[in-house]
Design an enzyme around this catalytic site. Structure first.
Site, PDB file in Angstrom:
ATOM      1  N   PHE A 187      22.846  42.839  27.404  1.00 57.60           N
ATOM      2  CA  PHE A 187      23.089  43.440  28.957  1.00 57.60           C
ATOM      3  C   PHE A 187      22.541  42.331  29.977  1.00 57.60           C
ATOM      4  O   PHE A 187      23.117  41.919  31.038  1.00 57.60           O
ATOM      5  CB  PHE A 187      22.992  44.696  29.374  1.00 57.60           C
ATOM      6  CG  PHE A 187      23.528  45.820  30.151  1.00 57.60           C
ATOM      7  CD1 PHE A 187      24.162  46.496  30.713  1.00 57.60           C
ATOM      8  CD2 PHE A 187      22.546  44.957  31.628  1.00 57.60           C
ATOM      9  CE1 PHE A 187      25.079  46.781  31.158  1.00 57.60           C
ATOM     10  CE2 PHE A 187      23.357  45.323  32.890  1.00 57.60           C
ATOM     11  CZ  PHE A 187      24.208  46.468  32.967  1.00 57.60           C
ATOM     12  N   SER A 208      37.426  37.904  36.833  1.00 55.36           N
ATOM     13  CA  SER A 208      37.263  38.574  35.310  1.00 55.36           C
ATOM     14  C   SER A 208      37.747  39.557  35.053  1.00 55.36           C
ATOM     15  O   SER A 208      38.575  40.315  35.631  1.00 55.36           O
ATOM     16  CB  SER A 208      36.143  40.099  36.215  1.00 55.36           C
ATOM     17  OG  SER A 208      35.502  40.797  35.600  1.00 55.36           O
ATOM     18  N   LYS A 227      35.795  37.406  43.874  1.00 53.12           N
ATOM     19  CA  LYS A 227      35.941  38.092  42.455  1.00 53.12           C
ATOM     20  C   LYS A 227      37.424  38.093  42.534  1.00 53.12           C
ATOM     21  O   LYS A 227      38.232  38.757  42.709  1.00 53.12           O
ATOM     22  CB  LYS A 227      34.763  39.665  42.328  1.00 53.12           C
ATOM     23  CG  LYS A 227      35.357  39.954  41.451  1.00 53.12           C
ATOM     24  CD  LYS A 227      34.945  40.983  40.728  1.00 53.12           C
ATOM     25  CE  LYS A 227      34.844  42.456  42.295  1.00 53.12           C
ATOM     26  NZ  LYS A 227      34.360  43.744  40.691  1.00 53.12           N
ATOM     27  N   LYS A 319      23.265  43.904  17.350  1.00 51.81           N
ATOM     28  CA  LYS A 319      24.429  44.699  16.709  1.00 51.81           C
ATOM     29  C   LYS A 319      24.846  44.414  15.090  1.00 51.81           C
ATOM     30  O   LYS A 319      23.689  44.416  14.266  1.00 51.81           O
ATOM     31  CB  LYS A 319      25.590  44.292  17.630  1.00 51.81           C
ATOM     32  CG  LYS A 319      25.635  45.230  18.678  1.00 51.81           C
ATOM     33  CD  LYS A 319      26.962  45.579  19.398  1.00 51.81           C
ATOM     34  CE  LYS A 319      26.923  45.758  20.683  1.00 51.81           C
ATOM     35  NZ  LYS A 319      26.136  47.099  21.024  1.00 51.81           N
ATOM     36  N   THR A 348       9.946  38.957  32.666  1.00 50.80           N
ATOM     37  CA  THR A 348      10.260  40.014  31.614  1.00 50.80           C
ATOM     38  C   THR A 348       9.232  39.623  30.915  1.00 50.80           C
ATOM     39  O   THR A 348       9.322  39.141  30.169  1.00 50.80           O
ATOM     40  CB  THR A 348      11.046  40.679  31.495  1.00 50.80           C
ATOM     41  OG1 THR A 348      11.072  41.609  31.052  1.00 50.80           O
ATOM     42  CG2 THR A 348      12.643  39.643  30.713  1.00 50.80           C
ATOM     43  N   THR A 349       8.993  40.569  29.692  1.00 51.77           N
ATOM     44  CA  THR A 349       8.333  40.188  28.768  1.00 51.77           C
ATOM     45  C   THR A 349       8.703  39.569  27.876  1.00 51.77           C
ATOM     46  O   THR A 349       9.449  39.849  27.374  1.00 51.77           O
ATOM     47  CB  THR A 349       7.705  41.592  28.232  1.00 51.77           C
ATOM     48  OG1 THR A 349       6.519  42.346  29.149  1.00 51.77           O
ATOM     49  CG2 THR A 349       6.785  40.591  26.906  1.00 51.77           C
TER      50      THR A 349
END
Ligand code: PLP
Length: 507
Positions: A187, A208, A227, A319, A348-349
């Site tokens: 995501f 898209s 878009k 997954k 972010t980590t």
């Protein structure tokens, strides 16, 4: 006369913190500090007020009146209304208490509910059971022992571990690309890449697919680029829109190979060729294909021999690879650009050691002979399940992949059938809005190589009983053997003998 000192502060702040302000700042104020010295009175009260009898404290009603004007917004009431609306239209989600078992011989069983009842899981996206494979487990355990459980910060701060670089190298090799970049999930990979790319490319136009996953929609929205949406998996509509696009302007064409909810597979080569004809870059999400299709499990691009037509591929480690995390692969400069500019990557980590090691082991496992054998067992059981549904006269949407959707219209009805199945020892999650449009509710089955034909027989028998129990007729989705919605004929020669054919793909 307003206090020249406290008057500069926000009134609500003074009202709430008046007494501590007096104590803390009184010494700086010539009036207040003199008052303290001469009166020696209560330091929490303003000496100006204490000295002047004509100035009295405001009556209670006035204070109440003031409090009334700053009454805070009723947050909880608002949240309650939101949740009530979700409950009213049956789209409120209740997560089942399901603990999937990983010990030898247990997969795909799980413990369910308070009583830890044993059930068979039919909806996990751990498609090939990689999360419980001993090779993957051992890699993760040994990484924890050597390097600990956490990454220790962002990659900028904590550094790039050797495993991070190894994993990115392996992903790049899998997709035949010069470079790859990993993210905390796919995501995030989709959102961060699309939002950054479409924002920085000057006047970029995005095309898209109407069926795109929320992560891509979010990324495109966040970029604020122009878009255009083309009909799901429809190359003609894509061409029609692209043919109206201006020359010399950067363009991105964004779509998925295996659709997460319908199991449809896109006409990949045709869509990529059209995109390139009009000078666009292709961004292709292979989340539901990686590990599952192609000789090494690189996805539909590999299976159809067209990896080179995909400019940017995104995939998940969460997954078929049985871990967590996401990635993109593409040209070195593109990857360096996203690495350098995408906030969703930078701030972010990093992925932790057991996930890096587990993912690396899973990618290698599924690229090996054992991976090929798991894939062929996977396809065989999916084929058996589709056939069994057909023989039983149960509805199924015409999927050409491993995802088998059984449509049950109405969020209430699909939830009831899922509940009836659970009572009979089969766990499948009801899919409703916003994952699919209202009216397109379904049960989404994902049988795997560890499901046996006996488990499938038991599931189909339970499905028949559950449809009857909830007064749902079987044939409402079929008209003359074809899907009511899309008119595709139900056939079960959907599974693949090498080389794979797509008999169900709409022309
Ligand atoms: N893309 C598609 C098509 C998906 O279905 C999903 C998740 O279900 C994602 C991206 C996001 O992947 P992840 O679970 O790694 O965040």
């Amino acid at each position: 006369m307003p206090c020249p000192f406290l008057g500069s502060l926000n009134q609500a702040f003074v009202r709430n913190y008046g007494s501590s302000l007096m104590k803390q700042y009184g010494n700086y104020c010539p009036m207040i500090s003199r008052g303290f010295r001469t009166l020696g009175q209560d330091e929490t009260k303003c000496p100006f007020i204490q000295q002047n009898s004509i100035i009295s404290e405001a009556p209670k009603e006035m204070t109440e009146d003031i409090v009334e004007t700053v009454r805070p917004y009723k947050y909880e009431k608002f949240f309650n209304e939101q949740i009530s609306a979700k409950k009213r239209d049956y789209s409120y989600r209740i997560f089942r208490k399901v603990s999937r078992l990983a010990a030898e011989g247990m997969y795909p069983k799980a413990l369910e509910g308070q009583e830890n009842r044993r059930v068979t899981v039919w909806c996990a996206n751990d498609y090939l059971g990689a999360s419980r494979h001993p090779v993957v487990q051992d890699a993760a355990i040994s990484a924890i022992k050597s390097y600990g459980t956490g990454a220790g910060g962002t990659r900028n701060i904590a550094g790039n571990s050797q495993m991070t670089e190894k994993l990115e190298g392996e992903i790049a090799k899998l997709h035949n690309k010069p470079a790859a970049l990993i993210f905390s999930s796919c995501f995030v990979a989709n959102d961060a890449t699309l939002s950054t790319l479409a924002r920085i490319l000057p006047d970029c136009i995005v095309y898209s697919d109407a069926g795109n996953h929320a992560s891509m929609i979010q990324g495109i929205r966040n970029s604020r680029a122009t878009k255009h949406i083309f009909k799901h998996n429809d190359p003609n509509h894509l061409r029609e829109l692209l043919s109206k696009s201006p020359d010399g302007v950067p363009k991105l064409v964004v779509f998925e190979t295996v659709h997460s909810m319908s199991g449809a597979i896109c006409p990949l080569e045709e869509m990529c060729n059209i995109a390139h004809e009009y000078g666009a870059l292709t961004f292709v999400d292979e989340v539901h294909a990686v590990g599952l299709y192609g000789k090494r499990g690189a996805g539909i691009g590999e299976e159809r021999g067209v990896q080179h037509l995909i400019d940017i591929v995104s995939g998940t480690l969460g997954k078929a690879y049985g871990n967590v995390g996401g990635y993109i692969a593409g040209s070195s400069l593109l990857i360096d650009t996203i690495r350098s500019l995408a906030p969703g990557f930078i701030f972010t980590t990093a992925l932790p050691p057991p996930v890096l090691a587990g993912s690396l082991a899973a990618i290698r496992l599924l690229a090996s002979e054992e991976g090929r054998s798991l894939r062929s067992k996977h396809q065989a059981i999916v084929r058996y399940f589709k056939l069994s549904l057909l023989v039983a006269g149960l509805p199924q949407l015409p999927s050409v992949s491993h995802i088998v959707p059984v449509p049950i219209e109405g969020a209430d009805k699909v939830a009831l059938v899922a509940e009836s199945l659970m009572k009979r020892g089969h766990y499948v999650q009801a899919i409703n809005y916003p994952t699919v449009a209202r009216g397109e509710e379904r049960l989404r089955f994902a049988p795997g190589p560890y499901h046996t034909p006996e488990m499938v027989d038991s599931l189909v028998a339970a499905l028949i009983e559950s449809f009857h129990e909830n007064n749902i007729s079987f044939d409402q989705f079929m008209i003359n053997g074809a899907c009511r919605e899309c008119s595709l004929e139900y056939k079960v020669d959907m599974m693949r003998d090498e080389p794979f054919k797509f008999p169900m793909q709409a022309a």
